[in-house]
Write a protein that holds these residues in place. Sequence first.
Motif, PDB file in Angstrom:
ATOM      1  N   LEU A   1     -47.416  36.187 113.421  1.00  0.00           N
ATOM      2  CA  LEU A   1     -46.670  36.305 114.666  1.00  0.00           C
ATOM      3  C   LEU A   1     -46.606  34.915 115.281  1.00  0.00           C
ATOM      4  O   LEU A   1     -47.637  34.311 115.580  1.00  0.00           O
TER       5      LEU A   1
ATOM      6  N   ALA B   1     -41.649  37.229 113.970  1.00  0.00           N
ATOM      7  CA  ALA B   1     -42.544  37.461 112.840  1.00  0.00           C
ATOM      8  C   ALA B   1     -42.080  36.568 111.695  1.00  0.00           C
ATOM      9  O   ALA B   1     -40.923  36.646 111.253  1.00  0.00           O
TER      10      ALA B   1
ATOM     11  N   THR C   1     -46.852  48.625 117.593  1.00  0.00           N
ATOM     12  CA  THR C   1     -46.499  47.926 118.820  1.00  0.00           C
ATOM     13  C   THR C   1     -46.431  48.910 119.978  1.00  0.00           C
ATOM     14  O   THR C   1     -45.766  49.949 119.884  1.00  0.00           O
TER      15      THR C   1
ATOM     16  N   HIS D   1     -40.723  34.867 120.689  1.00  0.00           N
ATOM     17  CA  HIS D   1     -41.595  35.107 119.547  1.00  0.00           C
ATOM     18  C   HIS D   1     -40.794  35.574 118.341  1.00  0.00           C
ATOM     19  O   HIS D   1     -39.617  35.950 118.462  1.00  0.00           O
TER      20      HIS D   1
END
Length: 286
Positions: free
Chosen positions: A163, A194, A205, A192
């Motif tokens: 992440l 992945a 999540t 952000h």
Amino acid sequence: MRRLLPNLAAKIDGRACEGLRTRGYAIVDGFLGETWCHLLRDDIITLAERRLLGRNATHLVRRGTTSLLVKNNIFETEIGAHEEARVNAPHLATLYNDRTLRERLRACVGGPLRSQSLKVQLNHGSGGCFPLHFDGDPSLDDRVITAVLYLNPDWSDADGGHLQLVPFPETPVDVAPLFDRLVLFASHDTLHRALPAQNVRFCVTLWFYRTQPGGGAAVADETKAERRLMARYAYREAWGRSIRESHAPGEALDAALSDHASDTLKIAEALKARGVDLAELDAMII
């Protein structure tokens, strides 16, 4: 007999709360315990075997036509919106219905957190990843905190799938998806993604909202809104690369890249109108 969850609030200590408030993120290792992490992981495998996970896809609307931009090797479902999934994944349903983490986080950030949603995700590897993004749009939803729990025993650095948090204007941080690791971050304010996973990657999540999922816009904050624009502009090239990495070639990908280029131009104009020096923004990430 169904197992009881451990006390989820107990793992969110003062240091985690302080990190969430001041840096916008916190990392909590050993959050749930080995037994419960394996139970959740087994539930995700059950959902996959019973074909109760769907492909992750974004709906693109251009010139009145909708197309699906499908992410490579990513399968998931929302537990709260999928009754059959809850029946077949009782431990995930228990986590979804538990309120102790939400109450602890409410105390951390102040103000109400009145609801939550839970998504499970199975990344089959082979480069499966997500592009850069913020969770949600403050004009459309009022989610406050994102919590990602990783369920990957025997993970190694070569497996990838980190992440990547971009707490702009601070330096990006790559967080390994270690077994029983919980990552908390500010939903609307933390850029952000992945990174590509080379092995199978499991995660859960949770999103925490001030009202209800889809219940309304977040409280307006012009300083944060400008910072989001600045982050989108400063990381525009990385954002474009991440879109390309996350999806198969085709018309939908071409449309997404075209939209990204158009959005970047609009953001640049908006920032210049606010008096932001674009050259200084570029220098910040060199």
